[in-house]
Scaffold this motif. Structure first.
Motif, PDB file in Angstrom:
ATOM      1  N   SER A   1       0.853  -1.193   0.000  1.00 42.36           N
ATOM      2  CA  SER A   1       0.000   0.000   0.000  1.00 42.36           C
ATOM      3  C   SER A   1       0.890   1.244   0.000  1.00 42.36           C
ATOM      4  CB  SER A   1      -0.893  -0.018   1.239  1.00 42.36           C
ATOM      5  OG  SER A   1      -0.074   0.097   2.383  1.00 42.36           O
ATOM      6  N   PRO A   2       0.337   2.395  -0.424  1.00 39.01           N
ATOM      7  CA  PRO A   2       1.148   3.632  -0.481  1.00 39.01           C
ATOM      8  C   PRO A   2       1.862   3.940   0.823  1.00 39.01           C
ATOM      9  CG  PRO A   2      -0.981   3.988  -1.512  1.00 39.01           C
ATOM     10  CD  PRO A   2      -1.017   2.609  -0.947  1.00 39.01           C
ATOM     11  N   LEU A   3       1.206   3.702   1.944  1.00 41.72           N
ATOM     12  CA  LEU A   3       1.837   4.005   3.241  1.00 41.72           C
ATOM     13  C   LEU A   3       3.155   3.255   3.385  1.00 41.72           C
ATOM     14  CD1 LEU A   3       1.724   5.175   6.175  1.00 41.72           C
ATOM     15  CD2 LEU A   3       0.656   3.000   6.820  1.00 41.72           C
ATOM     16  N   PHE A   4       3.125   1.946   3.075  1.00 34.96           N
ATOM     17  CA  PHE A   4       4.337   1.150   3.235  1.00 34.96           C
ATOM     18  C   PHE A   4       5.382   1.501   2.181  1.00 34.96           C
ATOM     19  CE2 PHE A   4       1.659  -1.280   6.041  1.00 34.96           C
ATOM     20  CZ  PHE A   4       2.555  -1.698   7.006  1.00 34.96           C
ATOM     21  N   LEU A   5       4.901   1.856   0.970  1.00 28.71           N
ATOM     22  CA  LEU A   5       5.857   2.266  -0.066  1.00 28.71           C
ATOM     23  C   LEU A   5       6.596   3.520   0.378  1.00 28.71           C
ATOM     24  CD1 LEU A   5       3.868   1.661  -3.376  1.00 28.71           C
ATOM     25  CD2 LEU A   5       5.705   0.289  -2.390  1.00 28.71           C
ATOM     26  N   PHE A   6       5.867   4.424   1.036  1.00 26.59           N
ATOM     27  CA  PHE A   6       6.510   5.657   1.535  1.00 26.59           C
ATOM     28  C   PHE A   6       7.471   5.334   2.668  1.00 26.59           C
ATOM     29  CE2 PHE A   6       6.708   9.597   3.996  1.00 26.59           C
ATOM     30  CZ  PHE A   6       7.106  10.464   2.993  1.00 26.59           C
ATOM     31  N   LEU A   7       7.036   4.464   3.587  1.00 30.05           N
ATOM     32  CA  LEU A   7       7.893   4.096   4.719  1.00 30.05           C
ATOM     33  C   LEU A   7       9.164   3.391   4.246  1.00 30.05           C
ATOM     34  CD1 LEU A   7       5.325   2.837   7.383  1.00 30.05           C
ATOM     35  CD2 LEU A   7       6.654   4.943   7.441  1.00 30.05           C
TER      36      LEU A   7
ATOM     37  N   VAL B   1      14.632   8.266  -5.204  1.00 30.53           N
ATOM     38  CA  VAL B   1      13.849   9.000  -6.202  1.00 30.53           C
ATOM     39  C   VAL B   1      12.943   8.051  -6.992  1.00 30.53           C
ATOM     40  CG1 VAL B   1      14.013  10.384  -8.318  1.00 30.53           C
ATOM     41  CG2 VAL B   1      15.403  10.979  -6.326  1.00 30.53           C
ATOM     42  N   PRO B   2      13.483   6.945  -7.540  1.00 26.38           N
ATOM     43  CA  PRO B   2      12.576   5.995  -8.213  1.00 26.38           C
ATOM     44  C   PRO B   2      11.499   5.444  -7.285  1.00 26.38           C
ATOM     45  CG  PRO B   2      14.872   5.455  -8.662  1.00 26.38           C
ATOM     46  CD  PRO B   2      14.883   6.527  -7.636  1.00 26.38           C
ATOM     47  N   MET B   3      11.885   5.213  -6.021  1.00 25.48           N
ATOM     48  CA  MET B   3      10.894   4.705  -5.075  1.00 25.48           C
ATOM     49  C   MET B   3       9.787   5.726  -4.848  1.00 25.48           C
ATOM     50  SD  MET B   3      13.455   2.966  -2.316  1.00 25.48           S
ATOM     51  CE  MET B   3      12.362   2.185  -1.138  1.00 25.48           C
ATOM     52  N   PHE B   4      10.178   6.993  -4.790  1.00 21.33           N
ATOM     53  CA  PHE B   4       9.187   8.046  -4.559  1.00 21.33           C
ATOM     54  C   PHE B   4       8.267   8.193  -5.768  1.00 21.33           C
ATOM     55  CE2 PHE B   4       7.889  12.589  -4.154  1.00 21.33           C
ATOM     56  CZ  PHE B   4       7.221  12.448  -2.954  1.00 21.33           C
ATOM     57  N   ILE B   5       8.861   8.081  -6.974  1.00 24.08           N
ATOM     58  CA  ILE B   5       8.048   8.164  -8.192  1.00 24.08           C
ATOM     59  C   ILE B   5       7.043   7.008  -8.226  1.00 24.08           C
ATOM     60  CG2 ILE B   5       8.141   7.996 -10.718  1.00 24.08           C
ATOM     61  CD1 ILE B   5      10.890   9.485 -10.482  1.00 24.08           C
ATOM     62  N   HIS B   6       7.524   5.823  -7.876  1.00 22.57           N
ATOM     63  CA  HIS B   6       6.642   4.645  -7.826  1.00 22.57           C
ATOM     64  C   HIS B   6       5.519   4.867  -6.817  1.00 22.57           C
ATOM     65  CE1 HIS B   6       5.295   0.558  -7.949  1.00 22.57           C
ATOM     66  NE2 HIS B   6       5.589   0.350  -6.666  1.00 22.57           N
TER      67      HIS B   6
ATOM     68  N   LEU C   1       4.267   7.718  -5.919  1.00 21.19           N
ATOM     69  CA  LEU C   1       3.302   8.677  -6.470  1.00 21.19           C
ATOM     70  C   LEU C   1       2.370   7.996  -7.476  1.00 21.19           C
ATOM     71  CD1 LEU C   1       5.451  11.905  -6.956  1.00 21.19           C
ATOM     72  CD2 LEU C   1       3.780  11.416  -5.169  1.00 21.19           C
ATOM     73  N   HIS C   2       2.962   7.097  -8.298  1.00 18.73           N
ATOM     74  CA  HIS C   2       2.164   6.362  -9.273  1.00 18.73           C
ATOM     75  C   HIS C   2       1.074   5.550  -8.598  1.00 18.73           C
ATOM     76  CE1 HIS C   2       3.812   7.202 -13.170  1.00 18.73           C
ATOM     77  NE2 HIS C   2       5.071   7.047 -12.735  1.00 18.73           N
ATOM     78  N   VAL C   3       1.487   4.821  -7.550  1.00 23.61           N
ATOM     79  CA  VAL C   3       0.524   3.970  -6.840  1.00 23.61           C
ATOM     80  C   VAL C   3      -0.543   4.831  -6.172  1.00 23.61           C
ATOM     81  CG1 VAL C   3       0.268   2.334  -4.933  1.00 23.61           C
ATOM     82  CG2 VAL C   3       2.190   2.119  -6.508  1.00 23.61           C
ATOM     83  N   LEU C   4      -0.090   5.959  -5.626  1.00 24.17           N
ATOM     84  CA  LEU C   4      -1.013   6.867  -4.940  1.00 24.17           C
ATOM     85  C   LEU C   4      -2.065   7.400  -5.909  1.00 24.17           C
ATOM     86  CD1 LEU C   4      -1.112   7.860  -2.002  1.00 24.17           C
ATOM     87  CD2 LEU C   4       0.001   9.954  -2.770  1.00 24.17           C
ATOM     88  N   ALA C   5      -1.605   7.728  -7.149  1.00 24.93           N
ATOM     89  CA  ALA C   5      -2.520   8.265  -8.154  1.00 24.93           C
ATOM     90  C   ALA C   5      -3.416   7.165  -8.715  1.00 24.93           C
ATOM     91  CB  ALA C   5      -1.714   8.927  -9.275  1.00 24.93           C
ATOM     92  N   GLY C   6      -3.047   5.912  -8.426  1.00 27.17           N
ATOM     93  CA  GLY C   6      -3.860   4.794  -8.893  1.00 27.17           C
ATOM     94  C   GLY C   6      -3.504   4.467 -10.339  1.00 27.17           C
TER      95      GLY C   6
END
Lengths: 237, 129
Positions: free
Chosen positions: B60-66, B117-122, B124-129
């Motif tokens: 989930s976005p939360l874990f991707l951010f963490l 940076v790639p992780m953050f872009i990913h 954002l992608h997941v967050l935007a759906g």
């Protein structure tokens, strides 16, 4: 003459019992070239005679006036007031020790750690001559940076490891141990090693470097500690 | 005698102190992560369905951010650990520990950007759906 505010820690065991001490402010004029010790002397002699602190030589060699100035340990007689860069100067007793009165702390635990590593030359063999134990200039040079300690307590009192573990020997005692470990005349390693090679000994240090920052003689206790560790490692391998 | 005198001003934070506090903090966080990691992986014993369920949660976005924070913790702890090893075992490392810290942190920040940076872009992608 510049105006400074000195915020000094005060604790009188007779009047302040049950409290954790208080802060007293002194607004005084500081002349050019004054050290913090000069300022404290001025306060004691002209403003408030009840202020208690240790002092003796005012030359940075007796180690009596170790205290925490603006949040950093040093000896007051070597700290120029102008160099502090603030108009408000906080003066506190060395932390990690019990306070006897005002800026005077109980140094006994500090000395006990020093005694624990037997801070004197131990030799069983007879002196090679009837006069003295000679040392080559190269061997003597190994002691540089380890023997100049003035026992002011700034290092041990700045050490977060010592704050947490009052049994920790501390930078001072360990540097003294290193000083004898590298002394070509000394034969006391076996007698000292048990105290040093202990969970409260040389392995407790977390290389935080506060002691190096605090030492008014610019000695590097952390260097002495890692050298001791290497010696022990070598002995075990 | 006064056992615990009050403190007027906190003891000054030097480079070595900050490095040590962060090392402790990241170390504890990594232990926490490790426990979480073992807990997640142990779901494999419940077969594909159970494992996929928990994997979905940790993607989930939360874990991707963490996870970006995890990368930061790993990099800091690893490179400061390297600094400590150099300080302990090299001849002049003790004198140069601040410079070594700066160099190590430069490498760590570089790697954090390369990975983060790639992780953050990913993310954002997941967050935007």
């Amino acid at each position: 003459m510049a105006e400074y505010i000195f915020r000094v820690f005060r604790y009188d065991p007779e009047k302040d019992e049950g409290t954790r001490g208080r802060v007293q402010e002194y607004k005084i004029g500081v002349e050019r070239g004054w050290t913090v010790l000069d300022a404290l002397n001025y306060i004691k002699w002209h403003v408030d005679g009840s202020l208690a602190y240790r002092r003796a030589c005012r030359h940075g060699i007796c180690g009596s006036c170790g205290m925490t100035i603006n949040g950093k340990n040093t000896i007051a007689c070597e700290q120029q007031v102008a160099d502090l860069g603030t108009q408000v100067v906080t003066v506190e007793p060395l932390r990690g020790f019990r306070v006897i009165k005002d800026l005077i702390v109980d140094m006994e635990p500090f000395y006990d750690k020093l005694y624990a590593i037997k801070p004197y030359l131990i030799a069983y063999s007879d002196p090679p001559t009837d006069k003295e134990r000679l040392q080559s200039p190269e061997d003597r040079k190994l002691l540089d940076g380890k023997y100049e300690c003035i026992l002011c307590g700034c290092c041990t009192s700045s050490c977060p490891t010592y704050w947490a573990d009052k049994e920790f020997l501390g930078p001072n005692a360990l540097m003294k141990a290193a000083r004898f470990a590298v002394d070509s005349r000394d034969e006391g390693w076996e007698e000292r090693v048990n105290a040093i090679d202990d969970k409260h000994g040389v392995w407790r240090c977390h290389t935080i470097f506060n002691c190096v920052e605090a030492c008014p003689k610019e000695l590097n206790a952390t260097r002495a500690i890692v050298e001791l560790r290497r010696l022990m490692l070598k002995g075990r391998l | 005698m006064l056992e615990k005198p009050s403190v007027i001003k906190r003891y000054r934070l030097h480079v070595g102190t900050i490095a040590w506090i962060l090392h402790r903090a990241t170390g504890l966080l990594l232990v926490l992560y490790l426990m979480l990691h073992i807990w997640v992986i142990h779901h494999v014993s419940q077969g594909p369905a159970g494992f996929n369920k928990v994997m979905k949660a940790v993607q989930s976005p939360l874990f991707l951010f963490l996870e970006i924070g995890l990368l930061g913790c790993v990099l800091y702890h690893a490179f400061n650990g390297l600094r400590i090893i150099i300080v302990e075992f090299s001849r002049e490392g003790v004198e140069a520990h601040k410079q070594i810290f700066a160099a190590m942190m430069a490498v760590a920040v570089f790697l954090f950007l390369v990975g983060g940076v790639p992780m953050f872009i990913h993310f954002l992608h997941v967050l935007a759906g």
